[in-house]
Design a protein around this motif. Structure first.
Motif, PDB file in Angstrom:
ATOM      1  N   PHE A 131      -5.365  -6.497   5.396  1.00 52.03           N
ATOM      2  CA  PHE A 131      -6.295  -5.810   4.259  1.00 52.03           C
ATOM      3  C   PHE A 131      -6.866  -4.805   5.069  1.00 52.03           C
ATOM      4  N   ASP A 132      -7.424  -4.923   6.080  1.00 45.05           N
ATOM      5  CA  ASP A 132      -8.008  -3.732   6.763  1.00 45.05           C
ATOM      6  C   ASP A 132      -7.266  -2.563   6.827  1.00 45.05           C
ATOM      7  N   LYS A 133      -5.954  -2.856   7.326  1.00 46.11           N
ATOM      8  CA  LYS A 133      -5.046  -1.790   7.531  1.00 46.11           C
ATOM      9  C   LYS A 133      -4.608  -1.070   6.445  1.00 46.11           C
ATOM     10  N   GLU A 134      -4.557  -2.004   5.180  1.00 44.15           N
ATOM     11  CA  GLU A 134      -4.039  -1.410   4.057  1.00 44.15           C
ATOM     12  C   GLU A 134      -5.261  -0.459   3.478  1.00 44.15           C
ATOM     13  N   LEU A 135      -6.361  -0.940   3.498  1.00 44.68           N
ATOM     14  CA  LEU A 135      -7.476  -0.160   3.220  1.00 44.68           C
ATOM     15  C   LEU A 135      -7.841   1.166   3.935  1.00 44.68           C
ATOM     16  N   ARG A 136      -7.482   0.846   5.292  1.00 45.13           N
ATOM     17  CA  ARG A 136      -7.653   2.239   6.073  1.00 45.13           C
ATOM     18  C   ARG A 136      -6.657   3.072   5.654  1.00 45.13           C
ATOM     19  N   SER A 137      -5.439   2.856   5.271  1.00 42.38           N
ATOM     20  CA  SER A 137      -4.104   3.881   4.742  1.00 42.38           C
ATOM     21  C   SER A 137      -4.718   4.309   3.556  1.00 42.38           C
ATOM     22  N   LEU A 138      -5.158   3.447   2.847  1.00 44.10           N
ATOM     23  CA  LEU A 138      -5.168   3.957   1.387  1.00 44.10           C
ATOM     24  C   LEU A 138      -6.424   5.124   1.301  1.00 44.10           C
ATOM     25  N   VAL A 139      -7.703   4.856   2.216  1.00 43.21           N
ATOM     26  CA  VAL A 139      -8.793   5.698   2.329  1.00 43.21           C
ATOM     27  C   VAL A 139      -8.431   7.150   2.988  1.00 43.21           C
ATOM     28  N   ALA A 140      -7.417   6.987   4.059  1.00 47.14           N
ATOM     29  CA  ALA A 140      -7.011   8.179   4.503  1.00 47.14           C
ATOM     30  C   ALA A 140      -6.188   8.881   3.699  1.00 47.14           C
ATOM     31  N   TYR A 141      -5.495   8.264   2.695  1.00 46.01           N
ATOM     32  CA  TYR A 141      -4.732   9.072   1.705  1.00 46.01           C
ATOM     33  C   TYR A 141      -5.575   9.773   0.840  1.00 46.01           C
ATOM     34  N   LEU A 142      -6.390   8.949   0.291  1.00 50.21           N
ATOM     35  CA  LEU A 142      -7.535   9.642  -0.740  1.00 50.21           C
ATOM     36  C   LEU A 142      -8.234  10.706  -0.034  1.00 50.21           C
ATOM     37  N   THR A 143      -8.595  10.485   1.126  1.00 49.82           N
ATOM     38  CA  THR A 143      -9.468  11.551   1.771  1.00 49.82           C
ATOM     39  C   THR A 143      -8.611  12.820   1.705  1.00 49.82           C
ATOM     40  N   THR A 144      -7.288  12.952   1.921  1.00 51.54           N
ATOM     41  CA  THR A 144      -6.540  13.972   1.710  1.00 51.54           C
ATOM     42  C   THR A 144      -6.623  14.808   0.509  1.00 51.54           C
ATOM     43  N   VAL A 145      -6.603  14.020  -0.653  1.00 52.29           N
ATOM     44  CA  VAL A 145      -6.397  14.443  -1.988  1.00 52.29           C
ATOM     45  C   VAL A 145      -7.614  14.733  -2.475  1.00 52.29           C
ATOM     46  N   THR A 146      -8.798  14.306  -2.114  1.00 55.37           N
ATOM     47  CA  THR A 146     -10.072  14.787  -2.734  1.00 55.37           C
ATOM     48  C   THR A 146     -11.009  15.729  -1.874  1.00 55.37           C
ATOM     49  N   THR A 147     -11.825  16.643  -2.319  1.00 54.35           N
ATOM     50  CA  THR A 147     -12.679  17.206  -1.429  1.00 54.35           C
ATOM     51  C   THR A 147     -14.128  16.367  -1.418  1.00 54.35           C
ATOM     52  N   TRP A 148     -14.186  15.501  -2.402  1.00 56.41           N
ATOM     53  CA  TRP A 148     -15.522  14.787  -2.513  1.00 56.41           C
ATOM     54  C   TRP A 148     -15.290  13.651  -1.236  1.00 56.41           C
ATOM     55  N   THR A 149     -16.493  13.255  -0.974  1.00 59.81           N
ATOM     56  CA  THR A 149     -16.420  12.313   0.075  1.00 59.81           C
ATOM     57  C   THR A 149     -16.245  10.856  -0.419  1.00 59.81           C
ATOM     58  N   VAL A 172       0.829  -1.180   0.035  1.00 63.40           N
ATOM     59  CA  VAL A 172      -0.042   0.099   0.064  1.00 63.40           C
ATOM     60  C   VAL A 172       0.694   1.245  -0.065  1.00 63.40           C
ATOM     61  N   GLN A 173       1.972   1.256   0.432  1.00 65.15           N
ATOM     62  CA  GLN A 173       2.764   2.593   0.724  1.00 65.15           C
ATOM     63  C   GLN A 173       3.196   2.844  -0.596  1.00 65.15           C
ATOM     64  N   GLN A 174       3.952   1.858  -1.302  1.00 67.94           N
ATOM     65  CA  GLN A 174       4.286   2.292  -2.660  1.00 67.94           C
ATOM     66  C   GLN A 174       3.127   2.566  -3.777  1.00 67.94           C
ATOM     67  N   PHE A 175       1.918   1.811  -3.305  1.00 68.12           N
ATOM     68  CA  PHE A 175       0.662   2.269  -4.169  1.00 68.12           C
ATOM     69  C   PHE A 175       0.404   3.817  -4.018  1.00 68.12           C
ATOM     70  N   ILE A 176       0.478   4.091  -2.760  1.00 69.19           N
ATOM     71  CA  ILE A 176       0.084   5.499  -2.355  1.00 69.19           C
ATOM     72  C   ILE A 176       1.166   6.421  -3.074  1.00 69.19           C
ATOM     73  N   ILE A 177       2.383   6.003  -3.136  1.00 64.05           N
ATOM     74  CA  ILE A 177       3.316   6.979  -3.548  1.00 64.05           C
ATOM     75  C   ILE A 177       3.411   7.103  -5.055  1.00 64.05           C
ATOM     76  N   ASN A 178       2.942   6.008  -5.850  1.00 63.40           N
ATOM     77  CA  ASN A 178       2.763   6.092  -7.141  1.00 63.40           C
ATOM     78  C   ASN A 178       1.616   6.907  -7.531  1.00 63.40           C
ATOM     79  N   LEU A 179       0.487   6.755  -6.906  1.00 62.64           N
ATOM     80  CA  LEU A 179      -0.758   7.619  -7.086  1.00 62.64           C
ATOM     81  C   LEU A 179      -0.289   9.117  -7.066  1.00 62.64           C
ATOM     82  N   GLU A 180       0.416   9.328  -5.933  1.00 64.18           N
ATOM     83  CA  GLU A 180       0.824  10.522  -5.759  1.00 64.18           C
ATOM     84  C   GLU A 180       1.523  11.235  -6.894  1.00 64.18           C
ATOM     85  N   GLN A 181       2.567  10.419  -7.245  1.00 63.76           N
ATOM     86  CA  GLN A 181       3.465  10.943  -8.449  1.00 63.76           C
ATOM     87  C   GLN A 181       2.692  11.105  -9.570  1.00 63.76           C
TER      88      GLN A 181
END
Lengths: 781, 263
Positions: free
Chosen positions: A700-718, A645-654
């Motif tokens: 998986f639960d942990k991974e999902l949580r960090s992903l959602v947490a990241y995505l929440t920071t980049v969008t204004t949509w819920t 998940v960390q790598q995925f988030i970094i990739n998304l960010e890039q």
């Protein structure tokens, strides 16, 4: 005799109820033989007797009071005789008075009649005196050249009752009056001639006080029409002189003059202002001396001269500016698409501005005229019938709509619209070809340019104050934006966002193919290799921004125009219909905004599928290679070295960083929303392909949580909603036992709304390696 | 603005499909609304929220009676005096067709040459083009072809309904009328237009004509709406994604079941 008759009657009645007589006749009694009967009858008779006695007694008792009354009556006798005499006397008096009154009133009536006749006589005498006075007055006034006085006398004479004069002529002194009358009529004629002569002399000399002096005399002589027409003739002459002078001046204007570009509009303005001033200054005289409702006649005459002068000015304008020639050139340029002998749109700019100004001035002038005539009619028609009013309204409309000025301007505006349309279309094309995008700018120059041009063209049409012209230009702008310009942006988007993996690897072959491909599609893309790809990317993003800004600009334009039009209407231009027309055209314009919005959505979808999806999907697929069927040891290991998940988030960010800088916030937000949807869907797919242990579920639960947490920071949509299914899956994968699901399902679900169907729940449960399929099957969901 | 409008007047309610004028030149022969349209009307699912509106453009030479025709229908008046139209005028006529409110936005254009620049700016987006000529002036019939061409230039040919209308029937004898009609029908067939003979002065056929226009335009626009609704709408946005999701879910289901049986 009477008594016997009455008694007989009683007997005949046999046993009548009369109380005063016995019920038994003598005959009846004498016929009785039986003792008992006799006794009975006797008894009854005795009773009757008693009765009679008591009655008698009563009557005797009354005697005194009756006697009293009798004496009173006897005393009244002489009085009654007196009253009779008095009454007779009264009646005599009344009839006398009546006669007297009759006599008096008839005298009064006679007096009244006499008085009336006297008055008439006095009136007539007065009239005759007046007539004489008038005659003398006229003579002296004429001698003294006091024409006002003379006219006043004639006016007095004309307002005299003609029948009175006629009667007077039949009198004793008829001949004298006749002579006087003749003299008067003579004087009237003479005065008319003199006034007309003097007037024409005054006009020739341009002696305004004299002209006005005689102008005032005409109505006194009953020559309203003639006066107005002669006066307007004079005014027209003045207008003509001034206008010709102005036109000559205009033609002689130096080209470097500040107003040289609008010199014909200025000349028209001077003409209109001149006429307006004339109306302004002379309206009071006309109103005072000619009465209300006469202004129309004056302006009608003036309009003829106005038309003549306008015609001259417009003629010169067409000639000097080459208006028709330019129009021809425009038409030819529109027919032929070749760029060679097209007329340069910039050449049209000044002439279009001048035409708009010319029309604005004429509209202003016509509105002035309309207001003046309308109010003048209103005063005159306050008592008139509806028919007369309508007649007046009709003649006014006729004057305004069919005067040469209106017709000429309509023609000029007709050419104007075609040229303005050409100007707009060509300039827009030019803006498109000269399109540049500076680094750091989200949009390219053409959007601002195009809207500047459209605004300018519509603004110019608006400044011309012709509603029809404005509507036509709004319609043309709608066409240009919707067809021409949208097509340009559409084509740019159609080139697509170059589909490459984000990082530099793989750049070689694929990009070359891509470039070839896109250059083939659009035909003129120069293959500069890698740089051009970046350019293409940038161009796509810029186009997306452009589309969005267009959609917004159109709405802004509509609002601005609405405000401008409200201002125009509040000044009294156009009627209710004009309002509706403008509204309809503006609605059409606004609908183009939605078309741009649709285009934006299409472009975003394209970007998402070509640029985001191909990159994101492999990253998500890596999830599959990370085992989630894990034990304590691996779980701890994952804790230390995150497998996915960390790598995925970094990739998304890039990946998104590029879009974040290149797209406007609104579009970027839209794109991230699309991306999160995509991630949710793709992740769901891979999760369903994986297997899990209890700890794997936790992982998986942990991974999902960090992903959602990241995505929440980049969008204004819920985004919680989009990940609802996934987090429910995580919940299921985290269960201790199969049956534990029942604590969350059905009546126990509490605030949770399940997004998964029972079948899907079973499917997810089956992903847990440690759950037995029998247990899952046995579940009642 | 639209919410506050009073109900459609009784004499603008259409429930039956109005008939053509002559079978020799008419756009369609059906005496009922299209099946799909009827169904859509019954379900009230005619698409867009609010009132539907079609744009009608009336063109033709000057003095053929375009304004008179429109005024007869919209205001039921006839003015003997000729008053040239300046630029464009417009009227909105409200109908209720098969229970659905429907508006015709009728643009009355000036016939004079000098206004062509103004009037031609209004041709775009017209659903109906009515070309008008004077039955008593054969030249005006010949010109209808040019008028139509001009108006069509701004529109896609397939997206417009065309009508050819001969006016001033009251002015010509019935024999002359028949004769001109023959020519006009030939023109109408070339233009793929529906032909009507009317008289604005007597009002003959005017109401019938506009009802026919309204009904055909209504049907046309509802059909177009239905077509659009089932078409590209699903291509963008979430519609597509949901569909994919379902398919995938089913696929996965299949494979997972397979894997289960494997184990």
């Amino acid at each position: 005799m009477e008594a016997t008759v009455s008694s007989c009657k009683v007997v005949e009645g046999g046993g009548g109820s009369s109380r005063s007589r016995s019920q038994f006749s003598m005959q009846f009694i004498s016929n009785l033989t039986d003792l008992q009967e006799l006794e009975e009858v006797y008894g009854r008779l005795c009773a009757e007797q008693n009765d009679a006695e008591s009655q008698l007694e009563m009557l005797v008792n009354q005697q005194s009071s009756i006697e009293n009354k009798m004496t009173v009556l006897q005393r009244m006798g002489p009085n009654l005789q007196l009253i009779e005499g008095d009454a007779e006397q009264l009646s005599g008096m009344i009839s006398f008075t009546c006669n007297l009154a009759e006599n008096v009133s008839s005298k009064v009536r006679q007096l009244d009649l006499a008085k009336n006749r006297l008055y008439q006589a006095i009136q007539r005498a007065d009239d005759i005196l007046d007539l004489k006075f008038c005659m003398d007055g006229v003579q002296t006034a004429l001698k003294n050249e006091d024409y006002e006085q003379a006219a006043a006398h004639i006016h007095r004479y004309l307002s005299l009752d003609k029948s009175v004069i006629e009667l007077s002529r039949q009198g004793k002194e008829g001949s004298i009056i006749d002579a006087n009358l003749n003299l008067l009529q003579d004087a009237e004629q003479r005065l008319k001639v003199i006034v007309a002569e003097k007037f024409s002399v005054a006009t020739k000399e341009g002696d305004l006080p004299q002209v006005e002096r005689f102008f005032k005399i005409f109505p006194l002589l009953g020559l309203h029409e003639e006066g107005l027409s002669k006066f307007s003739e004079y005014l027209c002459q003045q207008v003509a002189n001034k206008a010709e002078e102005n036109l000559l001046l205009a033609l002689g204007t130096d080209l470097s003059d500040r107003r040289a570009a609008v010199i014909f509009a200025d000349t028209l303005t001077l003409l209109f202002e001149g006429i307006a001033r004339i109306v302004e200054t002379h309206q009071p005289i006309v109103e005072t001396f000619y009465g209300p409702g006469r202004l129309f006649t004056l302006i009608q005459h003036l309009q003829v001269e106005c038309d003549r002068q306008v015609d001259k000015v417009v003629d010169k304008f067409i000639q000097q500016r080459g208006y028709h020639r330019k129009f021809q050139q425009v038409q030819n340029s529109m027919m032929r698409m070749s760029a060679t002998d097209k007329i340069e749109p910039r050449e049209l700019d000044p002439i279009l501005a001048e035409v708009a100004l010319m029309n604005a001035r004429s509209e202003l002038y016509l509105r002035f005229i309309k207001r003046r005539i309308s109010s003048d009619f209103e005063v005159g028609d306050s008592m008139a019938s509806e028919e007369v009013r309508q007649e007046h309204q009709k003649s006014l409309d006729n004057l305004l709509n069919h005067c040469l000025l209106s017709r000429t301007m309509q023609e000029v505006i007709g050419y104007y619209i075609t040229m303005e349309e050409y100007f707009m279309r060509e300039t827009v094309n030019k803006a498109v070809t000269m399109d540049t995008c500076e680094k750091g700018q989200l949009t390219s120059s053409m959007v601002d340019d195009v809207f500047y041009i459209v605004k300018k063209c519509i603004g110019r049409a608006l400044s011309g104050s012709s509603i029809d012209c404005l509507c036509a230009m709004i319609n043309h702008s709608t066409t240009v934006l919707e067809s021409d310009f949208r097509e340009v942006l559409c084509n740019k988007l159609r080139m697509g966002f170059p589909a490459t993996t984000f990082q530099d690897f793989q750049r070689g072959v694929t990009s070359a193919v891509n470039i070839m491909h896109s250059s083939l599609q659009q035909g003129k893309f120069d293959t500069k290799g890698i740089e051009s790809m970046d350019e293409a990317k940038l161009s796509f993003l810029v186009s997306l921004n452009n589309v969005e800004v267009c959609s917004e600009n159109i709405m802004t334009l509509k609002k601005t125009l609405e405000n401008d039009c409200t201002k125009l209407f509040s000044q009294g231009f156009g009627g209710e219909q004009a309002h509706a027309k403008i509204d309809s055209c503006l609605t059409d314009l606004a609908s183009v905004s939605n078309k741009f919005r649709d285009l934006l959505q299409e472009g975003l979808g394209e970007l998402n599928t070509t640029a985001v999806k191909p990159q994101v999907k492999p990253w998500i697929n890596i999830f599959l290679s990370v085992s989630h069927n894990i034990e304590e040891e691996e779980f701890n290991d994952y804790e230390a070295n995150d497998p996915w998940v960390q790598q995925f988030i970094i990739n998304l960010e890039q990946l998104m960083a590029e879009f974040k800088t290149g797209l406007s916030p609104v579009i970027y937000d839209n794109l991230t929303s699309l991306m999160t949807s995509l991630i949710a869907i793709e992740l769901e797919k891979v999760v369903l392909k994986s297997t899990f242990s209890r700890l794997g579920g936790l992982q998986f639960d942990k991974e999902l949580r960090s992903l959602v947490a990241y995505l929440t920071t980049v969008t204004t949509w819920t985004i919680r909603d989009k990940f609802a299914r996934l987090s429910q899956m995580a919940t299921i994968l985290n269960l201790e036992r199969v049956t534990e699901i029942l604590d969350y399902w059905g009546p126990n679900s509490g605030p949770l709304t399940w997004r998964l169907t029972p079948a899907e729940v079973r499917q997810v449960l089956a992903l847990r390696m440690d759950f037995r399929s029998e247990d899952i099957k046995r579940l009642r969901l | 603005m639209l919410q506050l409008v009073p109900p459609v007047s009784k004499n603008r309610v259409l429930s039956d499909f109005p008939k053509w004028y002559t079978p020799e030149a008419c756009l369609q022969f059906k005496d009922q609304f299209h099946v799909q349209v009827r169904a859509a009307c019954q379900q009230r699912s005619t698409g867009t929220i609010g009132l539907k509106m079609s744009k009608v453009v009336v063109v033709g030479d000057l003095y053929v009676g375009k304004t008179s025709l429109i005024n007869r229908f919209c205001k039921d008046v006839f003015d003997r005096d000729y008053k040239a139209t300046i630029g464009v005028d417009f009227e909105i006529e409200r109908f209720e067709i098969a229970g659905i409110p429907y508006n015709l936005q009728i643009w009355d254009t000036a016939g004079q040459e000098k206004f062509k620049c103004i009037t031609s700016a209004y041709y775009r987006g017209a659903q109906v083009i009515i070309t008008v000529f004077d039955l008593a002036d054969i030249q005006t019939l010949e010109h209808t072809r040019c008028w139509l061409e001009d108006a069509q230039r701004e529109n896609e040919p397939s997206s417009t309904l065309i009508f050819l209308v001969g006016t001033k029937k009251d002015k010509v004898s019935s024999a002359q009328c028949k004769h001109t009609e023959c020519d006009a029908i030939r023109y109408a067939n070339e233009m793929q237009a529906e032909y009507w003979t009317v008289s604005a002065k007597t009002g003959e056929n005017v109401k019938e004509f506009f009802f026919r226009v309204a009904a055909l335009a209504f049907e046309h626009s509802v059909l177009k709406e239905l077509e659009k609704g089932s078409g590209p709408m699903t291509q963008i946005g979430t519609g597509n994604l949901i569909k994919v999701e379902k398919d995938e879910a089913e696929n996965v289901k299949g494979s997972s079941q397979a894997s289960i049986s494997c184990c």
